[in-house]
Scaffold this motif. Structure first.
Motif, PDB file in Angstrom:
ATOM      1  N   ASP A 176      42.731 -15.393 -60.985  1.00 55.19           N
ATOM      2  CA  ASP A 176      41.652 -16.382 -60.878  1.00 55.19           C
ATOM      3  C   ASP A 176      42.061 -17.804 -61.264  1.00 55.19           C
ATOM      4  O   ASP A 176      41.259 -18.728 -61.140  1.00 55.19           O
TER       5      ASP A 176
ATOM      6  N   ASP B 262      39.602  -8.657 -54.874  1.00 51.68           N
ATOM      7  CA  ASP B 262      39.190 -10.059 -54.969  1.00 51.68           C
ATOM      8  C   ASP B 262      40.068 -10.948 -54.091  1.00 51.68           C
ATOM      9  O   ASP B 262      39.569 -11.863 -53.420  1.00 51.68           O
TER      10      ASP B 262
ATOM     11  N   ASP C  79      29.597 -16.116 -60.337  1.00 50.42           N
ATOM     12  CA  ASP C  79      30.524 -15.572 -59.340  1.00 50.42           C
ATOM     13  C   ASP C  79      30.378 -16.305 -58.010  1.00 50.42           C
ATOM     14  O   ASP C  79      31.377 -16.599 -57.326  1.00 50.42           O
TER      15      ASP C  79
ATOM     16  N   ARG D  85      32.525 -15.531 -54.870  1.00 56.12           N
ATOM     17  CA  ARG D  85      32.538 -14.079 -55.028  1.00 56.12           C
ATOM     18  C   ARG D  85      31.119 -13.531 -55.001  1.00 56.12           C
ATOM     19  O   ARG D  85      30.187 -14.142 -55.543  1.00 56.12           O
TER      20      ARG D  85
ATOM     21  N   TYR E 110      29.444  -9.556 -55.475  1.00 52.28           N
ATOM     22  CA  TYR E 110      29.633  -8.116 -55.647  1.00 52.28           C
ATOM     23  C   TYR E 110      28.347  -7.335 -55.395  1.00 52.28           C
ATOM     24  O   TYR E 110      28.310  -6.126 -55.584  1.00 52.28           O
TER      25      TYR E 110
END
Length: 308
Positions: free
Chosen positions: A50, A118, A179, A184, A186
């Protein structure tokens, strides 16, 4: 294990996970060292992918691609298992704990697969898809931590994995907006569609009531995994059971706070206060002691099952 390496691991835990740091202090000295070593490697891998330091975004230049960084993590982890001298603290730490506790290489590489997901920017269409991600980033960490605590039987390992799944479902609910800021998501795409949202619209302020309903579903889905995990406490050494019961309480309380905050859950990062942590430490020792005599039903066959 050298003291500098232990100091590095302790500093990494304190900076990267205040929730688990409290619980980790309750382990006996030997188990705590190993848990810190394992956490150091996990945190380092996460940060490398990250571009962060201890879980926090920083302004830094990263020369190579995420794919190249992931491959290096895999290569270094493989070399650690092969017994090569490790000069980097995270890999020296991992090598020590992995070899001392016979952590299967497949579990370490299963964890790295979570970072690969990811890197590939995978999307999750069903709850099962989200749980598969949870397994790689947290459930398998539960398996490795359990081995550090001496667990070898598959039934108790299932419970350890369940706790990791519960932790990660809680984290996802807490961090939805955070996120999204780094691209991102999820959340199960099916869930978003059911309330008329998608990844682009989910975190728009006007849509917070609908997003809160999705977060509540995540918190609700975590609950049976928290309950299942309790059944494994009695198979742990008492100090380890105390630490895990406390971590269980801390993370579950974060989920409760997300639930209670509703659409305001992301106005500030949800966590537990020092006073709440102290209360949960006290509750944890009571649960750990009670687990010596408790009888639990078999694991619910409807729960997501880790690969074996």
């Amino acid at each position: 294990m050298s003291q500098p390496l232990l100091d590095h691991a302790s500093a990494t835990m304190s900076a990267g996970s205040k929730s688990f740091a409290t619980a980790s202090k309750l382990f006996d000295k030997t188990t705590r060292r190993s848990a810190l070593m394992l956490y150091t490697w996990c945190r380092y891998c996460d940060d490398v992918i990250d571009g962060q330091v201890a879980g926090f975004n920083v302004q830094q230049q990263v020369a190579d691609s995420p794919e190249a960084r992931l491959q290096r993590l895999r290569d270094m982890t493989r070399r650690a298992y092969e017994g090569e001298p490790m000069s980097e603290p995270p890999f020296a730490a991992f090598q020590e704990v992995a070899l001392a506790h016979d952590i299967p290489p497949c579990q370490a590489f299963d964890h790295l697969e979570g970072y690969a997901m990811d890197v590939r920017n995978e999307r999750y269409f069903t709850l099962d898809d989200t749980l598969r991600y949870c397994y790689h980033v947290a459930g398998v960490v539960g398996l490795m931590m359990a081995r550090v605590m001496g667990v070898r039987d598959e039934e108790t390992l299932d419970r350890a994995c369940d706790l990791g799944l519960a932790f990660q479902l809680t984290n996802i609910a807490r961090d939805i907006v955070e996120d999204a800021q780094v691209g991102r998501c999820y959340l199960p795409q099916q869930w978003l569609a059911e309330v008329g949202l998608n990844e682009q619209t989910a975190t728009v302020k006007a849509n917070r009531p609908a997003l809160a309903r999705i977060a509540a579903r995540l918190v609700s889905e975590a609950e049976p995994y928290y309950q299942s995990a309790q059944a494994g406490l009695g198979e742990l050494p008492l100090r380890s059971a105390w630490a895990i019961a406390t971590a269980h309480g801390v993370y579950r309380e974060i989920g409760v706070k997300v639930l209670m905050a509703g659409e305001k859950a992301w106005d500030q990062r949800q966590g537990t206060t020092r006073a709440e942590k102290i209360s949960l430490v006290i509750a944890g020792v009571k649960q750990a002691t009670a687990s010596r005599k408790a009888e639990w039903p078999p694991r619910d066959p409807h729960l997501w099952q880790r690969p074996r």
